[in-house]
Design an enzyme around this catalytic site. Structure first.
Site, mmCIF file in Angstrom:
data_model
loop_
_atom_site.group_PDB
_atom_site.id
_atom_site.type_symbol
_atom_site.label_atom_id
_atom_site.label_comp_id
_atom_site.label_asym_id
_atom_site.label_seq_id
_atom_site.Cartn_x
_atom_site.Cartn_y
_atom_site.Cartn_z
ATOM 1 N N SER A 164 1.455 -13.677 -8.871
ATOM 2 C CA SER A 164 2.870 -13.539 -8.543
ATOM 3 C C SER A 164 3.694 -14.537 -9.353
ATOM 4 O O SER A 164 4.787 -14.227 -9.825
ATOM 5 C CB SER A 164 3.090 -13.772 -7.047
ATOM 6 O OG SER A 164 2.276 -12.898 -6.296
ATOM 7 N N SER A 176 -23.128 13.510 22.066
ATOM 8 C CA SER A 176 -22.062 13.609 21.046
ATOM 9 C C SER A 176 -20.976 12.552 21.252
ATOM 10 O O SER A 176 -19.870 12.873 21.657
ATOM 11 C CB SER A 176 -21.471 15.018 20.997
ATOM 12 O OG SER A 176 -21.255 15.559 22.277
ATOM 13 N N ASP A 197 -4.966 -16.973 -5.588
ATOM 14 C CA ASP A 197 -4.510 -18.245 -6.150
ATOM 15 C C ASP A 197 -4.716 -18.394 -7.652
ATOM 16 O O ASP A 197 -4.725 -19.490 -8.168
ATOM 17 C CB ASP A 197 -5.181 -19.448 -5.441
ATOM 18 C CG ASP A 197 -4.622 -19.639 -4.049
ATOM 19 O OD1 ASP A 197 -3.486 -19.175 -3.804
ATOM 20 O OD2 ASP A 197 -5.317 -20.242 -3.209
ATOM 21 N N GLY A 247 -21.061 13.630 27.212
ATOM 22 C CA GLY A 247 -21.059 12.578 28.231
ATOM 23 C C GLY A 247 -22.234 11.645 28.012
ATOM 24 O O GLY A 247 -23.078 11.896 27.132
ATOM 25 N N PRO A 293 -2.526 -7.784 -4.736
ATOM 26 C CA PRO A 293 -3.128 -8.888 -3.990
ATOM 27 C C PRO A 293 -4.537 -9.228 -4.475
ATOM 28 O O PRO A 293 -5.260 -8.358 -4.939
ATOM 29 C CB PRO A 293 -3.171 -8.372 -2.552
ATOM 30 C CG PRO A 293 -3.086 -6.895 -2.653
ATOM 31 C CD PRO A 293 -2.412 -6.566 -3.933
#
Lengths: 630, 299
Positions: free
Chosen positions: A39, A542, A35, A468, A113
């Site tokens: 742009s 893992s 703001d 696992g 932006p």
């Protein structure tokens, strides 16, 4: 463009165009907090320079009535905010590029932006810019994003900065407000190495000091924004810089032609000049500089050419042709500034793809030296970098990279990091310097190689990687498997995740960062063992795909066998052989896989062991049979 | 020895072409026969000289292109000895989808967007060059040079990959692809100046000539074949017109112009007060319609 047309006589079109061709180009970005009117400022700039077509203006007027935030007036931001989500939310998400020219210069402007969330998009715009217009809302003064954007601009090598103190009309065109903000900005940006800092008071909405001097601010006698953009000194090309050409591809249309195609990154090269190949150190001489428009006697920064050399030497994509008098660095370890883009934090030890302009290889961040606080610019200790954070780190690559420091060369000193699984661009780096240890530690070639060692054992080395949940039965199965293999005369070794933590990995805990390092060490040890000719059984939770992939990449094709020991979390928790689930569920154990830390299931394991209703011995046999067949 | 404006744009495009050829496994060039495609093809030939461009051209034919465009396409491919793949959405053809019967929106979606997706899937292309420019339209101004598409060919404008320097991330997983726009930073005027400078052949429809025109909804539509129904009250008149942009003939409006050479066109461009997409009916359907089409897989 229409603004220029009236002065053109028919017969002078060619002269006119030739003159346009020679106009210098300035690439700039607008940045700053949300703001602050970025742009709107560009929209105003295009509108005042009459660079908006009639039909675009008609659309703008229609859109202003529907989405606009400027009441009855034209909302210039809508010229730039081209995405639906941007128009709905009234914010800028991604960079928009616009092109315009005045009598003096050509401009490419990137409207970036303001939200912190979209820092990566601001960095995208800044990476190719020469100047940054940092906007500040006169009512708000310098904000966190002002500092962040100024810092990123300097980090990315932007030389000039304009401090646009916008919405000055809303503070009654007060000179004191402007002076105070300018003073505060200079106090911190003065140390960031910009060549020029130009504060300008303005109102983008009403056009004060954008293209014309404001009647409301007689106290301001400096340039307008456009005036400044047209006159700020550009650092023309310095052709005295050392010659660099990163090789993009080898052109070989037939047996007689072999050329190295690339765009000159810096300096100048002429036919007959000596060159050196950065990676191999081989030298040769330029025989021809080929383009579709005919051979050139010489080429300089920016030219896209194909170089033919006097000698047949081995050069491939990713190498750099350079002047022998001033060679690029060649190292597999270096220090760099890193901006992190991904929501997934950067973890030291994790393997990423490192991409320079034309080279690509595996790389890990070996140490995060510090993180930079964007408010105070102070250095702070950190274990990982989160999205939008900036740090300084050491990086190790799988093979040597040819590079310059980013300060010396923006083209040959940059890189991006890419996630191995998602292929997302997760970070961007600017190289500072090579690390000493890299240049001194050389790879020692050994005469007895892996094949010789394996042949003596009459076996093919392999690593069986059991993954696992805790309690899935990995160690039990691995133990039985090793007994089976041993009985059939195979030379094996078992690396158990828990056992390794008693010695080699004693210094590691269970945070995500430490888990990554834990797996890296186990994988490296397993690799040494396969090179010794062994069949290695690894049993480790893992939990992350990325590290299993990193481990896999250390081995030859077919050598790494991923075994998913698939026991449901409920079943593991029911078994709870070490009482850990009970503790974790009670909240007494942090970072426990499945409870308070994620487990990413393998997507395509070589062996998927569904354990429900099956005996460990049966499962071990299944693995042994797979090994026998492959 | 500093590069001029057009040299700079040319070198940038050549660099982009080479990056794609070096890193993707199956690239293709989308060839739509217009002026931008002509420039893109010219640049591709320069990029790999003395070799030929290492990829085929793909034309997604809606079967409603101007006849002169098709003739120009075939001539170009034969003159240059290039490989051309022509793809038509046969499902759409079977259902007789057309701009007059189904309207511009459905026609474009089925024959162009779906046709393109079919062709990319059929040949397994993982990288496709397109001639789009950022100055054409607001959502294009936001798009990266290397624009990533998921396995459904969709563009996610809110989550584009950062594109730092000229260090492009060209990696994709199987099924995903990248659209590459080497002309991203060119303006319409740059295109014309480059055509002038390099003497690049273009479809004659860009030059003013007497052509059979019907005025419909304020647009000048050229009667290119018998499929165009002339409604009551409409009349076909020979008018001196040219096209600023080319697409399907019922969806592309002509402009009154006497510009019969490239220098004439450049001169006209320098005084133009409307943008080139003014003549494209498909962009008018709704604000943000280009972005919507791109999210669905349109170029």
């Amino acid at each position: 463009m229409a603004v220029l047309a009236s002065s053109i006589a028919t017969d002078t079109l060619q002269d006119y165009l030739a003159e346009q061709e020679e106009k210098p180009l300035l690439r700039f970005i607008t940045c700053g907090s949300v703001d602050d009117g970025k742009s709107t400022l560009i929209g105003r700039l295009l509108y005042d320079t009459k660079l908006i077509f009639d039909d675009q203006l008609a659309t703008l007027e229609r859109d202003s009535a529907r989405h606009g935030t400027a009441g009855e007036a034209i909302d210039f931001a809508l010229l730039l905010d081209g995405l639906e989500a941007e128009r709905e939310q009234g914010i800028t998400i991604d960079v928009a590029y616009r092109y315009f020219a005045t009598a003096e210069r050509r401009f490419i402007v990137a409207d970036s932006p303001g939200h912190e969330e979209y820092t990566r998009n601001m960095a995208t715009g800044a990476s190719t810019a020469d100047l940054a217009v940092v906007l500040v809302d006169a009512r708000q003064g310098i904000l966190r994003q002002t500092r962040r954007h100024a810092f990123i601009a300097s980090l990315l090598g932007i030389r000039h900065i304009v401090l646009a103190v916008n919405k000055i009309d809303l503070v009654g065109y007060d000179e004191a407000v402007f002076a105070e903000i300018a003073k505060e900005f200079r106090a911190f940006a003065g140390g960031l190495g910009f060549a020029t800092i130009a504060p300008i008071p303005m109102s983008a909405r009403h056009g004060d000091n954008v293209t014309a001097n404001s009647a409301h601010m007689p106290w301001y006698t400096g340039e307008t924004l456009l005036g400044h953009l047209e006159t700020v000194p550009l650092a023309g090309q310095d052709l005295g810089r050392p010659f660099r050409l990163p090789v993009q591809l080898v052109t070989r249309p037939d047996q007689d032609f072999r050329g190295f195609a690339g765009q000159v990154a810096s300096g100048r090269i002429a036919v007959g000049d000596d060159i050196i190949v950065a990676k191999s150190g081989r030298t040769s001489r330029v025989k021809a500089i080929v383009t579709a428009d005919g051979d050139l006697p010489a080429a300089s920064e920016g030219h896209a050419v194909t170089i033919v050399l006097e000698d047949e030497i081995d050069i491939s994509r990713g190498d750099v042709l350079a002047t022998p008098r001033d060679r690029p660095q060649l190292a597999d370890q270096f220090m760099a500034h890193l901006v992190w883009f991904s929501a997934e934090p950067m973890m030291p030890g994790r393997s990423y793809i490192l991409r320079t302009e034309t080279d690509s290889m595996s790389a890990t961040v070996t140490a995060l030296k510090y993180q930079i606080d964007i408010n105070s610019f102070s250095h702070e200790a950190a274990k990982s970098l989160h999205m939008n954070e900036i740090g300084v780190c050491n990086i190790a690559t799988q093979s040597p990279v040819a590079f310059d420091s980013y300060k010396a060369n923006r083209t040959t000193g940059n890189f991006v990091l890419i996630d191995r699984l998602t292929n997302a661009t997760v970070g961007a780096g600017m190289i500072d310097h090579p690390l000493r240890r890299a240049t001194n530690v050389q790879w020692q070639a050994l005469d007895i190689d892996r094949n010789a060692r394996a042949a003596m054992k009459h076996q093919k080395p392999a690593v069986l990687w059991l993954t696992g949940y805790s309690g899935a039965g990995k160690s039990t199965i691995a133990n039985m498997l090793e007994k089976l293999l041993h009985a059939s005369g195979r030379h094996t070794y078992m690396l158990d995740g828990d056992n390794v933590r008693h010695g080699l990995n004693r210094d590691l805990g269970f945070t995500p960062e430490d888990r990554v390092e834990n797996i890296r060490r186990i994988a490296e040890v397993a690799r040494l063992m396969t090179q010794a000719g062994l069949i290695v059984i690894v049993s480790a939770i893992s939990p992350f795909r990325s590290e299993r992939r990193m481990a896999r990449d250390l081995f030859l094709d077919g050598e790494f066998i991923e075994v998913f020991v698939d026991t449901s979390l409920e079943e593991c928790a029911r078994r709870d052989p070490k009482g850990l689930y009970k503790k974790a569920l009670a909240g007494d154990l942090e970072n426990f896989t499945g409870i308070s830390s994620p487990y990413e299931q393998p997507e395509a394991p070589e062996i998927h062991l569904k354990t429900a209703g099956r005996e460990p011995g049966e499962l071990a046999t299944q693995i042994a049979e797979y090994l026998g067949k492959h | 020895m500093s590069l001029t404006h057009l040299q700079r744009l040319e070198a940038e495009a050549i660099h982009i072409f080479r990056e794609v050829a070096a890193t993707s496994s199956r690239p293709v060039m989308l060839y739509s026969i217009g002026k931008d495609s002509s420039v893109m093809l010219h640049l591709a030939r320069k990029a790999f000289y003395p070799a030929k461009p290492p990829f085929p051209l793909l034309h997604v034919d809606t079967t409603w292109k101007f006849r002169e465009m098709i003739a120009f396409r075939d001539q170009t491919v034969s003159d240059l000895g290039l490989e051309l793949i022509v793809h038509v959405n046969l499902d759409g053809l079977e259902q007789n989808i057309g701009p007059f019967t189904h309207g511009s929106s459905i026609h474009t979606h089925v024959m162009k967007t779906l046709g393109l997706r079919q062709a990319l899937d059929k040949y397994g292309f993982d990288a496709a060059f397109g001639g789009a420019r950022r100055d054409e339209e607001k959502s294009r101004a936001k798009e990266r040079i290397f624009s990533f598409r998921n396995a459904q060919h969709a563009w996610d404008p809110k989550n584009q990959r950062p594109e730092m320097w000229k260090t492009y991330n060209t990696r994709v997983a199987p099924g995903e692809s990248i659209r590459i726009f080497p002309l991203s930073n060119w303006t319409e005027l740059d295109i014309w100046q480059y055509i002038l400078k390099e003497d690049i052949p273009i479809v004659p429809l860009y030059f003013a000539d007497k052509r059979p025109i019907v005025e419909r909804d304020g647009m000048m539509i050229m009667v290119d074949d018998e499929r165009m129904q002339i409604a009551e009250g409409e009349k076909v008149e020979d008018r001196l017109v040219r096209f600023r942009t080319l697409g399907c003939y019922p969806l592309t409006a002509a402009i009154e112009s006497s510009a019969a050479t490239v220098p004439d066109i450049v001169r006209e461009m320098l005084t133009a007060r409307t943008s080139e997409r003014q003549g494209r009916l498909i962009d008018k359907d709704e604000a943000g319609s280009m972005e919507k089409k791109k999210r669905e897989g349109y170029f």
